[in-house]
Design a protein around this motif. Sequence first.
Motif, short mmCIF file in Angstrom:
data_model
loop_
_atom_site.label_atom_id
_atom_site.label_comp_id
_atom_site.label_asym_id
_atom_site.label_seq_id
_atom_site.Cartn_x
_atom_site.Cartn_y
_atom_site.Cartn_z
N GLY A 241 -1.36 16.39 3.80
CA GLY A 241 -1.08 17.76 4.51
C GLY A 241 -1.09 17.68 5.71
N GLY A 242 -1.13 18.03 6.81
CA GLY A 242 -0.87 17.97 8.17
C GLY A 242 -0.26 16.36 8.56
N GLY A 243 1.08 16.45 8.40
CA GLY A 243 1.60 15.65 8.69
C GLY A 243 1.27 13.66 7.55
N ARG A 244 0.58 14.33 6.99
CA ARG A 244 0.19 13.18 6.19
C ARG A 244 1.10 13.64 4.44
N ASN A 245 1.44 12.54 4.44
CA ASN A 245 2.52 12.83 2.62
C ASN A 245 1.53 12.95 1.35
N ALA A 246 2.15 13.15 0.20
CA ALA A 246 1.11 12.06 -1.09
C ALA A 246 2.47 11.12 -1.14
N ILE A 247 1.34 10.35 -1.50
CA ILE A 247 2.49 8.43 -1.63
C ILE A 247 2.55 8.78 -3.61
N SER A 248 3.20 8.24 -3.70
CA SER A 248 4.54 7.75 -5.38
C SER A 248 3.37 7.10 -6.10
N PRO A 249 3.51 7.84 -7.37
CA PRO A 249 2.46 6.98 -7.84
C PRO A 249 2.54 5.84 -8.23
N MET B 248 -7.37 -14.33 5.64
CA MET B 248 -6.67 -14.20 7.16
C MET B 248 -6.32 -12.15 7.25
N PRO B 249 -6.55 -11.67 7.72
CA PRO B 249 -5.74 -10.15 7.78
C PRO B 249 -4.70 -10.54 8.70
N ILE B 250 -4.10 -9.01 8.08
CA ILE B 250 -3.06 -8.73 9.30
C ILE B 250 -2.68 -7.12 8.91
N VAL B 251 -3.53 -6.35 10.13
CA VAL B 251 -3.18 -5.21 10.06
C VAL B 251 -2.60 -4.15 10.57
N ILE B 252 -2.00 -3.54 10.46
CA ILE B 252 -0.57 -2.87 10.16
C ILE B 252 -0.92 -1.26 10.32
N ASP C 296 -3.20 4.28 7.84
CA ASP C 296 -2.47 5.86 7.57
C ASP C 296 -1.37 5.19 6.70
N LEU C 297 -1.89 4.96 5.28
CA LEU C 297 -0.72 4.15 4.86
C LEU C 297 0.52 5.63 4.39
N ASN C 298 -0.55 7.07 3.97
CA ASN C 298 0.93 7.74 3.83
C ASN C 298 1.97 8.75 5.21
N ARG D 4 8.60 -15.06 -2.41
CA ARG D 4 7.30 -15.32 -3.05
C ARG D 4 6.23 -15.31 -2.43
N LEU D 5 5.69 -14.31 -2.56
CA LEU D 5 4.00 -14.34 -1.34
C LEU D 5 3.26 -14.66 -2.32
N GLU D 6 2.31 -15.96 -2.15
CA GLU D 6 0.77 -16.23 -2.99
C GLU D 6 -0.13 -15.54 -1.77
N ASP D 7 -1.80 -15.60 -3.16
CA ASP D 7 -2.43 -15.30 -2.38
C ASP D 7 -2.95 -14.02 -1.42
N THR D 8 -1.83 -13.04 -1.61
CA THR D 8 -1.86 -11.99 -0.33
C THR D 8 -2.59 -10.76 -1.33
N LEU D 9 -3.06 -9.47 -0.76
CA LEU D 9 -3.60 -8.39 -1.03
C LEU D 9 -3.58 -7.91 -0.10
N VAL D 10 -2.49 -5.99 -0.58
CA VAL D 10 -3.19 -4.98 0.31
C VAL D 10 -3.72 -4.25 -0.31
N ALA D 11 -5.08 -3.47 1.32
CA ALA D 11 -5.35 -2.97 1.60
C ALA D 11 -5.49 -1.73 2.04
N ALA D 12 -5.49 -0.36 1.97
CA ALA D 12 -5.43 0.36 2.51
C ALA D 12 -5.92 2.15 3.11
N ALA D 13 -6.11 2.87 4.30
CA ALA D 13 -7.06 3.57 4.10
C ALA D 13 -6.00 4.68 4.75
N MET D 14 -6.30 6.55 4.04
CA MET D 14 -5.70 7.18 4.69
C MET D 14 -6.10 8.78 4.66
N GLY D 15 -5.53 9.79 5.01
CA GLY D 15 -6.03 10.96 4.94
C GLY D 15 -5.82 11.73 4.20
N PRO D 16 -6.08 12.42 3.32
CA PRO D 16 -5.32 13.57 2.56
C PRO D 16 -4.29 14.13 2.42
#
Length: 205
Positions: free
Chosen positions: A174-182, A78-82, A123-125, A160-172
């Motif tokens: 710079g230019g409005g995009r930030n470095a995400i937290s370690p 079951m995908p949820i696209v954000i 655009d995670l970042n 509690r959220l079961e059977d749930t994963l996070v997948a993401a895409a982002m550009g490097p």
Amino acid sequence: GEAKWRTWESCLPSAAIAQGANFQDIVIPSVATLQFDHLMPMLLTRGRRVLACGPTGTGKSVLMKRLLLRTLPREQWMPIVIGFSAQTSALLTQNQVDRKMERRRKGVYGPRPGQTCVIFVDDLNMPQIEEYGAQPPIELLRQMTDSNGWYNLEDNSFMRLEDTLVAAAMGPPGGGRNAISPRMMRHLNVICFTEITPSTLQRIF
């Protein structure tokens, strides 16, 4: 049969473009798409969280959406696209996920039994960094991956959220995009997309 190494190039199928296909939906197979289609399902089916990172125009989001919305069987996934922007809030992110989840038992939620939910964040970042240096929507996802859930804002009970994963895409960054937290980055298996090579461009066109 004898096990032998094969090059990615030798596995490339011919590119068949469907009659009347929308230009933005056409994906011409390349070494990069082949590697992606091999690695990404392998990671997700083993419960690994993934981040596709690379410059604009390398097909990260298109390939992720194609995989989640068309390739993986819907009875199991079951995908949820954000899509994140500079203005995205943690509340909006939580609401987008919560309304798709089913109540399994008291305090426990998830997709339909037998399914795995993949929250795909494009655009995670992009979210703005607030005064204390955090990006609230990313911290919310970090809490979900750390603690397998988050708090219901109406009564402060833990969901509690079961059977749930996070997948993401982002550009490097710079230019409005930030470095995400370690603290978030440590949960993600990073797959890097490089700039398209001239030989790949030639093949596409």
